[in-house]
Design an enzyme around this catalytic site. Sequence first.
Site, PDB file in Angstrom:
ATOM      1  N   ARG A 186       0.881  -1.342  -0.206  1.00  0.00           N
ATOM      2  CA  ARG A 186      -0.028  -0.001  -0.039  1.00  0.00           C
ATOM      3  C   ARG A 186       1.008   1.314  -0.072  1.00  0.00           C
ATOM      4  O   ARG A 186       0.220   2.359  -0.253  1.00  0.00           O
ATOM      5  CB  ARG A 186      -0.941   0.105   1.196  1.00  0.00           C
ATOM      6  N   ASN A 201      -5.655   5.398   9.636  1.00  0.00           N
ATOM      7  CA  ASN A 201      -5.486   5.700   8.403  1.00  0.00           C
ATOM      8  C   ASN A 201      -6.345   6.579   8.074  1.00  0.00           C
ATOM      9  O   ASN A 201      -7.521   6.678   8.517  1.00  0.00           O
ATOM     10  CB  ASN A 201      -5.848   4.287   7.759  1.00  0.00           C
ATOM     11  N   LYS A 234      -0.422   2.405  -2.789  1.00  0.00           N
ATOM     12  CA  LYS A 234      -1.288   1.718  -3.717  1.00  0.00           C
ATOM     13  C   LYS A 234      -2.660   2.192  -3.700  1.00  0.00           C
ATOM     14  O   LYS A 234      -3.199   2.348  -4.862  1.00  0.00           O
ATOM     15  CB  LYS A 234      -1.317   0.073  -3.371  1.00  0.00           C
TER      16      LYS A 234
HETATM   17  O1  M6R Z   1      -7.564   2.286  -6.956  1.00  0.00           O
HETATM   18  P1  M6R Z   1      -7.718   3.154  -8.113  1.00  0.00           P
HETATM   19  O2  M6R Z   1      -7.571   2.354  -9.393  1.00  0.00           O
HETATM   20  O3  M6R Z   1      -8.489   3.941  -7.894  1.00  0.00           O
HETATM   21  O4  M6R Z   1      -6.244   3.702  -8.293  1.00  0.00           O
HETATM   22  C1  M6R Z   1      -5.848   4.947  -9.241  1.00  0.00           C
HETATM   23  C2  M6R Z   1      -4.497   5.375  -9.129  1.00  0.00           C
HETATM   24  O5  M6R Z   1      -4.165   5.703  -8.021  1.00  0.00           O
HETATM   25  C3  M6R Z   1      -3.390   4.113  -9.690  1.00  0.00           C
HETATM   26  O6  M6R Z   1      -3.920   3.569 -10.907  1.00  0.00           O
HETATM   27  C4  M6R Z   1      -2.025   4.592 -10.004  1.00  0.00           C
HETATM   28  O7  M6R Z   1      -1.950   5.606 -10.772  1.00  0.00           O
HETATM   29  C5  M6R Z   1      -1.066   3.283 -10.133  1.00  0.00           C
HETATM   30  N1  M6R Z   1      -0.148   3.505  -9.031  1.00  0.00           N
HETATM   31  C6  M6R Z   1      -0.729   3.312 -11.539  1.00  0.00           C
HETATM   32  O8  M6R Z   1       0.395   2.298 -11.473  1.00  0.00           O
END
Ligand code: M6R
Length: 609
Positions: free
Chosen positions: A27, A99, A604
Site C-alpha cells: 500500500r 489510516n 497503492k
Molecule cells: O485504485 P485506483 O484504481 O482508483 O487507483 C488509481 C491510481 O491511484 C492508480 O491507478 C495509480 O495511478 C497506479 N499506481 C498506477 O500504476
Amino acid sequence: MCGIVGYVGNRDCTEVLMEGLSRLEYRGYDSAGIAVFEDQAIRVAKSKGRLADLQEKMKTEGVPKGHAGIGHTRWATHGEPSDRNSHPHGGGSVTIVHNGIIENYKRLKEFLLSKGIRFESDTDTEVVAQLLDYYYQKTPGNPVDAIIRTMQQLEGSYALGIIFADFPDMVFALRKESPLIVGVGENESFIASDVTAILRYTRKYFLLEPDEIAVLSRRETKIYDLHYRRIEKELKTADWDVSAAEKCGYEHFMLKEIHEQPTAVRTTITPRITEGMPDLTECGITPERLAAFRRIHVVACGTAMHAGMVGKYIIEKLAHVPVNVDIASEFRYREPLVGKGDLVIIISQSGETADSLAAMRLAKELGAETLAIVNAKGSSIAREADMLIYTHAGPEIAVASTKAYMVQIAVMYLLAFELAFAKGTITEEECRRLTALLQEVPEQIASLLEHKEMTQMIASELITADSLLYIGRGLDYALSMEGSLKLKEISYIHSESYAAGELKHGTISLITENMPVIAVATQRHLFDKTISNIKEVKARGAKVILVCHEGYTPEKDVADFCFPLPDFEDLLMPMLAVVPLQLIAYYTAVHKGTDVDKPRNLAKSVTVE
Ligand code: M6R
C-alpha cells in the site's frame, strides 16, 4: 496508503502483526510500528523506514511479547516520516493506529492544548489519541462511550485501531471512509485494512461500514453503531487464497501480475458473455438502459483514467456516443456539466480512491447515473454506485497497476460492444465477431509473455536515459499514456506521452540523441502518419523503439528496435501492445535496482485527496 492490523487471540501477537503488515507493505509506507500488551502493560516499538528497520530495532530494544495489539504502516501526511511521527500514538491510557486524515485536527489540538495536554508528535493521529483519552477519563471503564464521543468530534476520513490500557484482552476499531475489515478466527479476532493481511489465518471477515465500531476479544466480535446499538452483520468469506497475495516464485509482484493477465481477462469477460454476445445483465446493465444515455463521462485517477481513455476511443468509434474522460481530482472541483441522462463511469482498482469516490458522489448529486468498474469487492465505490461491474483480477499487490488496467479495458470493450449493438451502430454479426476476438485476447497475451527477452534488451538501452517520450496516434496515444506512467513510477525516469501529430507544435524541441522515443503504431489507418512523425524525431537524433504489427521491417531512418506484435484486430491492439510497455518499464526498473513493487513516495490505494 497507511495499513492497519490488529490482533487478539492465543498466537504470538507481534508475529501476527508483523506478518499482516508485511502483506500491507504494497500500500506504500515510510514508517511502521506496533503496540502489544505485555504483562498487562502496553509496549510500543516503532521506526522510520521499512518493516526490516522495525525488526532491527526490536532486535536491540526487545520484541514485545503478548497476545493482543495493533500495528501500522504509515504513509506520511501530517509530519515528516520519523520515529516520533510513526504510529502507534498514545494519549494517557489509549494507544491508536490511524489510516486517513483528520481535517479538523488543528481546532481539536487547540482545544486539548487549552486543557493542558501536551503533544509529542506533529501528527493528526496523536490528536485523536488524546481526545479519546480525554473522553475516556470522563467515563472511565466505558471505552465505547469515549469512542462514540470522539467520533462525533472528528471530521475527515479515517479508520482506527485502538487499545485501552484498562482492557488488555481487547482491541477496538472503527471507520469512517477509510476501509477496515474485522477477521474472525477460532478463538481469535483480527482487524486489517484489507483482507490480504489476515488470509494466512482466516478467510472469514466482516466488512465494517462507516460509523461502525468493532469490539474484539478472543471469543467474539461485537459491532455497534453510533448509538451504541448492537449490529448483526453478514460474515463474508474471502474468495482469494493465500497464494493470490504471494509472489509464487516471481522476483516481484509486478512481474507475477503481468503474467496473471491472461487469466484475469478470461475470468473477467467469460461470465459476461452469453451465446457469443456481451451480457451485462448480472451487473444491472441492460442494452436498453445503456442506449438511453445521451453522454458518457469516465472519471478516474492514474492508470484507471488511462483505461478510460482507451474506453473513450472505442465507445465513440463503435457506438457514436460522446465520451469525456476526466481526472477525478479535477472533475470534483470544476463544476462539471453533468446531469440527468448522463452516465458517469468510475473506474478504480481499489474502489477506495478518495477523489474517485468524491467524484462519484458528486455525479449522483447532479442527477447522473453511475457505473463503477471496480476490482476490490465490497469497497466504497462498489457499494455506492448505481451499477457495478467487478473486474476479476484478484488482489493487485504491486503499486504499479498492470493486470487491473488490463481487465478495466477488457470491460470497456464489452461495454462498447453492448452499447454499439444496442444503439444499432454495429450489426449483431459484427458484435459477435468482436466479442469472439476479445475472447482470443488471453491467448495472444500469453504468447507475447513468452517473448520477454526483447523487452529486457530494450530496457537495458533505456537505463541511462534521463527522459523519454512515448508517442502514438488514436488508440496508440491513449495506450502510450499508460506506458509512460508505468515507466516513470517504477524506474524514476522522467517520461511523457504525446500525440504523435502534436509533437511539432512545441515538444519536438526537446528531442536530442539523449531522449529515446517509444513509438506505438498498431492502428493501420494511422500507420503511415505515425511513421512520418517517427522519422521527424529520428532525424533529430532520437533513438526510436517502435511497437507495431509483425511483418514490418523498419528502415534505418525509422527505428533502432522494433517490437513485433501479433497480427490482430486493430481495435483490440491496446490489450496486446500494453504488455511490452509494461515489461519495458519493469525491466528498466529492475536494471536500475529500484524498489519495483513499492516505488518511493507512492501508495497503492490513495485514500486522501
Ligand atoms: O485504485 P485506483 O484504481 O482508483 O487507483 C488509481 C491510481 O491511484 C492508480 O491507478 C495509480 O495511478 C497506479 N499506481 C498506477 O500504476
